[in-house]
Design an enzyme around this catalytic site. Structure first.
Site, PDB file in Angstrom:
ATOM      1  N   LYS A 192       0.836  -1.201   0.000  1.00 39.70           N
ATOM      2  CA  LYS A 192       0.000   0.000   0.000  1.00 39.70           C
ATOM      3  C   LYS A 192       0.881   1.265   0.000  1.00 39.70           C
ATOM      4  CE  LYS A 192      -4.030  -2.079  -0.041  1.00 39.70           C
ATOM      5  NZ  LYS A 192      -3.850  -3.395   0.517  1.00 39.70           N
TER       6      LYS A 192
HETATM    7  C1  LIG Z   1      -9.603  -2.494  -1.307  1.00 39.40           C
HETATM    8  C2  LIG Z   1      -9.086  -3.186  -0.087  1.00 39.40           C
HETATM    9  N1  LIG Z   1      -9.844  -3.204   1.010  1.00 39.40           N
HETATM   10  C3  LIG Z   1      -9.428  -3.783   2.143  1.00 39.40           C
HETATM   11  C4  LIG Z   1      -8.202  -4.392   2.234  1.00 39.40           C
HETATM   12  C5  LIG Z   1      -7.814  -5.067   3.504  1.00 39.40           C
HETATM   13  O1  LIG Z   1      -6.674  -4.550   4.066  1.00 39.40           O
HETATM   14  P1  LIG Z   1      -5.692  -5.460   4.969  1.00 39.40           P
HETATM   15  O2  LIG Z   1      -4.938  -6.347   4.044  1.00 39.40           O
HETATM   16  O3  LIG Z   1      -4.837  -4.439   5.649  1.00 39.40           O
HETATM   17  O4  LIG Z   1      -6.553  -6.210   5.915  1.00 39.40           O
HETATM   18  C6  LIG Z   1      -7.366  -4.384   1.130  1.00 39.40           C
HETATM   19  C7  LIG Z   1      -6.026  -5.003   1.197  1.00 39.40           C
HETATM   20  O5  LIG Z   1      -5.553  -5.659   0.341  1.00 39.40           O
HETATM   21  C8  LIG Z   1      -7.819  -3.773  -0.071  1.00 39.40           C
HETATM   22  O6  LIG Z   1      -7.051  -3.748  -1.173  1.00 39.40           O
END
Ligand SMILES: Cc1ncc(COP(=O)(O)O)c(C=O)c1O
Length: 391
Positions: A192
């Site tokens: 990210k």
């Molecule tokens: C659009 C989106 N929402 C939510 C998430 C969830 O984040 P995390 O991986 O930090 O739980 C991601 C992560 O890949 C994502 O790309």
């Protein structure tokens, strides 16, 4: 010497980040210490939101925020089918039903026209959603003023999934400032925009929502005597007011995140430059990038291309993808439409439910995009694409 593999995303860490983590390791608090509020303030201030609440990951933020917005059994959450499964799973964790709104053909963000149409229908059927989760796909904001207006009309709450979008803006406002939503969810996974290893944050301007998410991250527990049922037994006392979770972020992660925030502006500028370089380098090829909404600037988590499949026949997307991987380009695909996952097919979704999302999925490839890429890397991707497409 073989050419190094170019991943689709990668963290950029420097000595200051490492020093920030080491400092925490030498301190008294590995968790529940001062680095958490430092990181929370850094993100909330950057976005221009009143509160930041750090959690273990982005998925946990979506779960807690959806719950704090009142989502539960018998309720419905709508999101986009072109997202990571987390955006939809958050609704199911709360015991709610999940449904999807098809995407815009140009941006692959939730289509406001499809949303309006589906709301009209749902009003007739008595199936209106309680929470809508617009996903700022690839980093570009959804049309938030319109979604907000529909929220006012139909009475749903809005939880922005801004996991891709930190660093971007829309209509002169920073994404995550929650001007048109109840809350925004961020992720700090290493691919990210900024990273804390694993990590997530909710930004919101709503005091009560912030408080409730803050307690849900620690078992629904409060130590605030004003919030307790009855009298406090003494200084040691705490009460569990509802069933929450252990979704805390450690200070080790928060220190890394806070240190990374100092570089967010520079990261955002470089990501924009890389996107512009790609646009120029790929012009004239049988493919198209996502449409750019000129009302904002993307956070550019991902640089997506869509292949013009008829023009490249008899080549297929899969062949192009495999050729690129063979040439050391770490392409990916974002995303397999969530409703087509086996676990969602079990719920009754089927091929054909969201045609625009499915068409997008057939054509898309994710190209490498991260701030440490240099201009020669972009040229390398262009050359590999030319080769993969027999140009
Ligand atoms: C659009 C989106 N929402 C939510 C998430 C969830 O984040 P995390 O991986 O930090 O739980 C991601 C992560 O890949 C994502 O790309």
């Amino acid at each position: 010497m073989s050419t190094p593999f170019l991943p689709y995303g990668r963290q950029s860490l420097d000595e200051a980040d490492i020093a920030a983590v080491v400092e925490v390791l030498k301190s008294d608090f590995l968790t529940q210490g001062p680095a958490i509020s430092r990181f929370e303030r850094a993100v909330a201030d950057w976005c221009g939101a009143k509160h930041g609440i750090a959690l273990a990951n982005g998925t946990a933020t979506l779960h807690c925020a959806a719950k704090a917005l009142g989502l539960g059994h018998g309720d419905v959450l709508w999101t986009s089918p072109i997202t990571f499964v987390a955006s939809a799973n958050a609704g199911r964790y709360c015991g709610a039903k999940v449904d999807f709104v098809d995407v815009d053909a140009g941006t692959a963000c939730m289509s406001v026209e499809r949303l309006a149409e589906k709301l009209r229908q749902a009003e007739k059927n008595g199936t209106l959603p309680k929470v809508v989760v617009p996903v700022h796909f690839a980093g570009q904001s959804c049309d938030m003023p319109q979604i907000h207006a529909l929220g006012q009309k139909y009475g749903f709450r809005i939880l922005e999934d801004a996991a891709h979008a930190l660093g971007g803006d829309y209509l002169g406002e920073r994404i995550g400032n929650c001007r048109w939503s109840d809350a925004a969810s961020h992720s700090f996974h290493p691919v990210k925009i900024v990273t804390s290893g694993e990590g997530g944050m909710i930004t919101t301007n709503d005091d009560e929502l912030a408080w409730r998410i803050g307690t849900l991250r620690t078992h629904g527990i409060t130590r605030d005597a004003d919030r307790m049922i009855g009298e406090s037994d003494g200084p040691w006392y705490y009460q569990q007011l509802e069933l929450g979770f252990n979704y805390r972020m450690t200070d080790i992660q928060a220190a890394l995140g806070a240190s990374q925030m100092a570089k967010l502006d520079a990261f955002a500028v470089r990501r924009r430059q890389i996107a512009d370089l790609y646009d120029q380098a790929l012009a004239g090829m049988p493919l198209r990038p996502l449409a750019r909404d000129t009302q904002g600037v993307s956070g550019w988590h991902l640089y997506m291309i869509r292949l013009n499949l008829e023009e490249i026949l008899p080549l297929t997307r899969r062949q192009v993808f495999e050729r690129l991987r063979g040439l050391g380009i770490g392409v990916n695909v974002h995303y397999i439409p969530v409703h087509l996952q086996p676990d969602y097919l079990k719920l009754g979704f089927k091929q054909g439910d969201f045609p625009e999302a499915e068409k997008y999925y057939e054509e898309c490839i994710t190209l490498p995009m991260f701030p440490a890429m240099n201009d020669a890397d972009v040229a390398r991707v262009r050359d590999a694409l030319a080769k993969a497409l027999n140009l």
